[in-house]
Design a protein around this motif. Structure first.
Motif, PDB file in Angstrom:
ATOM      1  N   ALA A  97      21.813  13.314   4.069  1.00 32.63           N
ATOM      2  CA  ALA A  97      23.192  13.766   3.918  1.00 32.63           C
ATOM      3  C   ALA A  97      23.918  12.865   2.933  1.00 32.63           C
ATOM      4  CB  ALA A  97      23.917  13.756   5.265  1.00 32.63           C
ATOM      5  N   THR A  98      24.817  13.447   2.167  1.00 30.26           N
ATOM      6  CA  THR A  98      25.667  12.667   1.277  1.00 30.26           C
ATOM      7  C   THR A  98      27.071  13.241   1.323  1.00 30.26           C
ATOM      8  OG1 THR A  98      25.930  11.787  -0.974  1.00 30.26           O
ATOM      9  CG2 THR A  98      25.086  14.040  -0.770  1.00 30.26           C
ATOM     10  N   TYR A  99      28.053  12.361   1.361  1.00 29.39           N
ATOM     11  CA  TYR A  99      29.437  12.791   1.482  1.00 29.39           C
ATOM     12  C   TYR A  99      30.299  12.032   0.475  1.00 29.39           C
ATOM     13  CZ  TYR A  99      27.718  14.340   6.048  1.00 29.39           C
ATOM     14  OH  TYR A  99      26.989  14.916   7.058  1.00 29.39           O
ATOM     15  N   LYS A 100      31.254  12.722  -0.090  1.00 30.15           N
ATOM     16  CA  LYS A 100      32.264  12.102  -0.923  1.00 30.15           C
ATOM     17  C   LYS A 100      33.567  12.113  -0.129  1.00 30.15           C
ATOM     18  CE  LYS A 100      34.485  12.668  -5.435  1.00 30.15           C
ATOM     19  NZ  LYS A 100      34.477  13.503  -6.660  1.00 30.15           N
ATOM     20  N   VAL A 101      34.105  10.932   0.128  1.00 31.30           N
ATOM     21  CA  VAL A 101      35.255  10.778   1.010  1.00 31.30           C
ATOM     22  C   VAL A 101      36.490  10.458   0.179  1.00 31.30           C
ATOM     23  CG1 VAL A 101      36.180   9.542   3.001  1.00 31.30           C
ATOM     24  CG2 VAL A 101      33.708   9.900   2.802  1.00 31.30           C
ATOM     25  N   PRO A 102      37.450  11.368   0.094  1.00 32.56           N
ATOM     26  CA  PRO A 102      38.652  11.100  -0.694  1.00 32.56           C
ATOM     27  C   PRO A 102      39.600  10.158   0.031  1.00 32.56           C
ATOM     28  CG  PRO A 102      38.845  13.218   0.397  1.00 32.56           C
ATOM     29  CD  PRO A 102      37.461  12.705   0.716  1.00 32.56           C
ATOM     30  N   GLY A 103      40.531   9.583  -0.724  1.00 34.79           N
ATOM     31  CA  GLY A 103      41.535   8.714  -0.121  1.00 34.79           C
ATOM     32  C   GLY A 103      41.216   7.265  -0.358  1.00 34.79           C
ATOM     33  N   LYS A 104      42.041   6.569  -1.121  1.00 36.49           N
ATOM     34  CA  LYS A 104      41.710   5.212  -1.558  1.00 36.49           C
ATOM     35  C   LYS A 104      41.654   4.217  -0.418  1.00 36.49           C
ATOM     36  CE  LYS A 104      46.485   3.932  -2.666  1.00 36.49           C
ATOM     37  NZ  LYS A 104      47.373   3.357  -3.687  1.00 36.49           N
ATOM     38  N   ASP A 105      42.410   4.462   0.647  1.00 34.58           N
ATOM     39  CA  ASP A 105      42.462   3.483   1.728  1.00 34.58           C
ATOM     40  C   ASP A 105      41.858   3.999   3.029  1.00 34.58           C
ATOM     41  OD1 ASP A 105      43.697   1.259   0.428  1.00 34.58           O
ATOM     42  OD2 ASP A 105      45.539   2.428   0.355  1.00 34.58           O
ATOM     43  N   ASN A 106      41.041   5.046   2.943  1.00 32.47           N
ATOM     44  CA  ASN A 106      40.336   5.499   4.132  1.00 32.47           C
ATOM     45  C   ASN A 106      39.381   4.421   4.623  1.00 32.47           C
ATOM     46  OD1 ASN A 106      41.302   8.142   4.712  1.00 32.47           O
ATOM     47  ND2 ASN A 106      40.263   8.875   2.884  1.00 32.47           N
ATOM     48  N   PHE A 107      39.149   4.412   5.917  1.00 31.94           N
ATOM     49  CA  PHE A 107      38.215   3.420   6.440  1.00 31.94           C
ATOM     50  C   PHE A 107      37.295   3.993   7.513  1.00 31.94           C
ATOM     51  CE2 PHE A 107      42.276   2.932   8.642  1.00 31.94           C
ATOM     52  CZ  PHE A 107      41.922   3.027   9.977  1.00 31.94           C
ATOM     53  N   ASP A 108      37.256   5.320   7.671  1.00 32.41           N
ATOM     54  CA  ASP A 108      36.241   5.909   8.541  1.00 32.41           C
ATOM     55  C   ASP A 108      35.974   7.358   8.150  1.00 32.41           C
ATOM     56  OD1 ASP A 108      38.339   7.392   9.643  1.00 32.41           O
ATOM     57  OD2 ASP A 108      38.449   6.217  11.472  1.00 32.41           O
ATOM     58  N   PHE A 109      34.820   7.836   8.573  1.00 37.23           N
ATOM     59  CA  PHE A 109      34.404   9.204   8.284  1.00 37.23           C
ATOM     60  C   PHE A 109      33.635   9.751   9.475  1.00 37.23           C
ATOM     61  CE2 PHE A 109      31.126  12.184   6.766  1.00 37.23           C
ATOM     62  CZ  PHE A 109      31.947  13.169   6.234  1.00 37.23           C
ATOM     63  N   TYR A 110      34.057  10.915   9.956  1.00 32.15           N
ATOM     64  CA  TYR A 110      33.424  11.565  11.106  1.00 32.15           C
ATOM     65  C   TYR A 110      32.341  12.515  10.592  1.00 32.15           C
ATOM     66  CZ  TYR A 110      37.175   9.902  14.210  1.00 32.15           C
ATOM     67  OH  TYR A 110      38.043   9.127  14.938  1.00 32.15           O
ATOM     68  N   ASP A 111      31.086  12.164  10.820  1.00 32.15           N
ATOM     69  CA  ASP A 111      29.977  12.981  10.336  1.00 32.15           C
ATOM     70  C   ASP A 111      29.936  14.299  11.116  1.00 32.15           C
ATOM     71  OD1 ASP A 111      27.546  14.040   9.426  1.00 32.15           O
ATOM     72  OD2 ASP A 111      26.623  12.059   9.277  1.00 32.15           O
ATOM     73  N   PRO A 112      29.961  15.442  10.432  1.00 33.18           N
ATOM     74  CA  PRO A 112      29.881  16.723  11.137  1.00 33.18           C
ATOM     75  C   PRO A 112      28.471  17.090  11.574  1.00 33.18           C
ATOM     76  CG  PRO A 112      29.991  17.107   8.781  1.00 33.18           C
ATOM     77  CD  PRO A 112      30.129  15.613   8.971  1.00 33.18           C
ATOM     78  N   LYS A 113      27.495  16.283  11.190  1.00 29.79           N
ATOM     79  CA  LYS A 113      26.096  16.581  11.496  1.00 29.79           C
ATOM     80  C   LYS A 113      25.670  15.933  12.805  1.00 29.79           C
ATOM     81  CE  LYS A 113      21.434  15.481   9.789  1.00 29.79           C
ATOM     82  NZ  LYS A 113      20.843  16.788  10.091  1.00 29.79           N
ATOM     83  N   ILE A 142      29.217   8.223   0.719  1.00 27.65           N
ATOM     84  CA  ILE A 142      28.382   7.811   1.845  1.00 27.65           C
ATOM     85  C   ILE A 142      27.064   8.565   1.772  1.00 27.65           C
ATOM     86  CG2 ILE A 142      28.122   7.866   4.363  1.00 27.65           C
ATOM     87  CD1 ILE A 142      31.149   7.548   4.578  1.00 27.65           C
ATOM     88  N   ASN A 143      25.964   7.848   1.843  1.00 27.40           N
ATOM     89  CA  ASN A 143      24.639   8.434   1.951  1.00 27.40           C
ATOM     90  C   ASN A 143      24.038   8.086   3.305  1.00 27.40           C
ATOM     91  OD1 ASN A 143      24.793   9.505  -0.596  1.00 27.40           O
ATOM     92  ND2 ASN A 143      23.308   8.102  -1.529  1.00 27.40           N
ATOM     93  N   VAL A 144      23.379   9.057   3.923  1.00 25.85           N
ATOM     94  CA  VAL A 144      22.728   8.859   5.217  1.00 25.85           C
ATOM     95  C   VAL A 144      21.238   9.130   5.051  1.00 25.85           C
ATOM     96  CG1 VAL A 144      22.729   9.430   7.681  1.00 25.85           C
ATOM     97  CG2 VAL A 144      24.847   9.677   6.349  1.00 25.85           C
ATOM     98  N   TYR A 145      20.405   8.235   5.598  1.00 26.49           N
ATOM     99  CA  TYR A 145      18.964   8.321   5.443  1.00 26.49           C
ATOM    100  C   TYR A 145      18.276   8.261   6.805  1.00 26.49           C
ATOM    101  CZ  TYR A 145      20.126   6.742   0.674  1.00 26.49           C
ATOM    102  OH  TYR A 145      20.662   6.609  -0.579  1.00 26.49           O
ATOM    103  N   LYS A 146      17.066   8.799   6.854  1.00 20.40           N
ATOM    104  CA  LYS A 146      16.195   8.594   8.015  1.00 20.40           C
ATOM    105  C   LYS A 146      14.969   7.825   7.564  1.00 20.40           C
ATOM    106  CE  LYS A 146      13.730  10.687  11.854  1.00 20.40           C
ATOM    107  NZ  LYS A 146      13.198  11.906  12.489  1.00 20.40           N
ATOM    108  N   LEU A 147      14.656   6.746   8.274  1.00 22.09           N
ATOM    109  CA  LEU A 147      13.495   5.939   7.916  1.00 22.09           C
ATOM    110  C   LEU A 147      12.220   6.750   8.105  1.00 22.09           C
ATOM    111  CD1 LEU A 147      14.054   2.330   9.318  1.00 22.09           C
ATOM    112  CD2 LEU A 147      14.068   3.085   6.940  1.00 22.09           C
ATOM    113  N   GLU A 148      11.379   6.752   7.084  1.00 20.51           N
ATOM    114  CA  GLU A 148      10.078   7.428   7.176  1.00 20.51           C
ATOM    115  C   GLU A 148       8.966   6.451   7.495  1.00 20.51           C
ATOM    116  OE1 GLU A 148      10.157   9.445   3.299  1.00 20.51           O
ATOM    117  OE2 GLU A 148      10.309  11.323   4.444  1.00 20.51           O
TER     118      GLU A 148
END
Length: 437
Positions: free
Chosen positions: A184-200, A166-172
């Motif tokens: 921000a960029t995140y690597k999310v393990p787990g083949k069948d995951n379907f959500d990610f809670y951003d800590p930022k 997952i990559n997160v961007y801010k429009l300039e």
């Protein structure tokens, strides 16, 4: 094996990702099994199609049963359960007639796999997405009064993916919808995951977007990037904000994340409230992030609801009271009116199944805590609304024993709305006059 070798040769020039998401941010790992790695780009050389279908989350559904049906012959060709996300991908024969004759339907199930509703109407498979080259993002942030401080990114699981990036961007440049700066960029393990809670926390006003792609077990891409999924922080300030844990952050029925509105109590408030909740928080965590997460928005009213994570884990009520007192003191020091909300109980029998049993004295300590909360000025009592005669969280209001589901969240949101309207009408109507996000 040929496909694995071919894909390895294709990806050998790419660098694998190194940024890993912690288990605390990956909330749902589906216990389904897949075999092999199949690229959509290779599907044309094989006698199958990959098909993706999706649907709106059904309130109360912990999981779903999916059926592929031949209506002409009145037979079920395939059944798949449990399905935890609000969509799935699967393979079908590449014969052109296959898509024309087949339809699909789903029905909602509870935690034990029992139906809680009827099957949906049949949808022709010709309307499905065929051989998708990117994951499908989901969520309803555009329906929310404010963008929550902590986004949760959700998607339909990509067939045969081992992990995700997952990559997160801010429009300039507002004129360009894809000129974002990577933040921000995140690597999310787990083949069948379907959500990610951003800590930022996303405090700075502006338009952001996130994209996702599927990876194989070696960390190499096996899909293209999804299209940008946008969210916007329109307001630098908020009249009313809410600080809390997962009950404030949102999500419910175990598998529906906070990116959907159905399990957010803020949805059921007429007055717009900025969601500063974060899943898993104790009152100590809420206190520690006050300066970072609350003060930038300069709220005039702060709704405070937390403590059940402390109590269920055995923290004495007095320690929770001390933390809440410190939060209220910070509010007063910064010209913010604190409004405390009583703490919801748990249902131990249901908690044992999904989360684990609460502390033996949880009910005694919760009573002490709530008595103190209700002695504070203009506090709002929601506990009785979601409790049964034994003082437990009503079994029909929760799937996991800890989090209220839709009906519970509705009652909470309506009670908070009515309490603010009655006791702080000036702030209430000021907030109502603000333009929604």
């Amino acid at each position: 094996m040929f496909l694995r070798i071919l894909f390895t040769l294709f990806a050998c020039c790419l660098l694998p990702l190194t940024c890993n998401a912690s288990a605390a941010q990956v909330r749902h790992a589906i216990p389904q099994h897949r075999q092999g790695t199949m690229l959509p780009a290779m599907v044309s050389a094989i006698a199958v199609n990959i098909v993706r279908v999706s649907w709106e989350p059904i309130p109360g559904a912990v999981e779903y049963e999916f059926q592929l049906v031949n209506p002409q012959k009145n037979i079920v060709v395939m059944t798949k359960k449990p399905v935890y996300a609000n969509g799935l991908e699967f393979m079908v024969d590449k014969d052109p007639q296959t898509l024309k004759v087949l339809s699909w339907r789903i029905r909602p199930l509870d935690l034990n796999g029992n139906p809680i509703g009827n099957f949906s109407k049949l949808t022709p498979l010709t309307k499905a997405t065929l051989n998708p080259r990117t994951p499908e993002t989901t969520g309803e942030y555009g329906k929310m009064a404010y963008m929550p401080l902590y986004p949760v990114y959700s998607w339909i699981p990509y067939l045969n993916a081992a992990q995700y990036q997952i990559n997160v961007y801010k429009l300039e440049n507002p004129q360009s919808k894809t000129s974002g700066k990577l933040i921000a960029t995140y690597k999310v393990p787990g083949k069948d995951n379907f959500d990610f809670y951003d800590p930022k926390p996303y405090v700075e006003p502006g338009t952001y977007y996130w994209q996702i792609r599927a990876l194989d077990s070696f960390g190499y891409p096996m899909s293209n990037w999804s299209g940008p999924a946008y969210f916007t922080r329109r307001h630098a300030t908020a009249t009313i904000a809410a600080l809390g844990d997962s009950i404030t952050h949102g999500g419910g029925a175990i598998d529906t994340p906070p990116s959907f509105t159905v399990y957010d109590w803020e949805t059921y408030c007429q007055v717009p409230i900025l969601n500063l909740g974060y899943s898993g928080d104790t009152t100590a965590a809420m206190l520690s992030r006050f300066n970072r997460d609350v003060l930038p928005f300069k709220p005039q009213v702060l709704v405070i609801m937390g403590g059940i994570n402390d109590i269920r884990l055995g923290t004495p009520a007095q320690d929770v009271i001390n933390n809440l007192t410190a939060i209220c003191q910070l509010c007063h020091q910064n010209g913010i009116l604190p409004i405390l909300v009583s703490v919801t109980p748990v249902n131990p029998d249901k908690m044992k199944v999904m989360i684990g049993a609460p502390a033996a004295n949880w009910q005694e300590q919760l009573k002490i805590l709530n008595q103190w909360i209700m002695a504070q000025p203009d506090s709002i009592n929601i506990t009785e609304l979601v409790s049964d005669k034994q003082g437990l969280l009503r079994a029909d209001y929760t799937s996991d024993g800890l989090h209220p589901d839709m009906q519970g969240k509705r009652l909470i949101g309506e009670a908070i709305n009515d309490g603010l309207k009655k006791n702080q009408p000036a702030f209430y109507y000021l907030a109502m006059s603000m333009i929604k996000n």
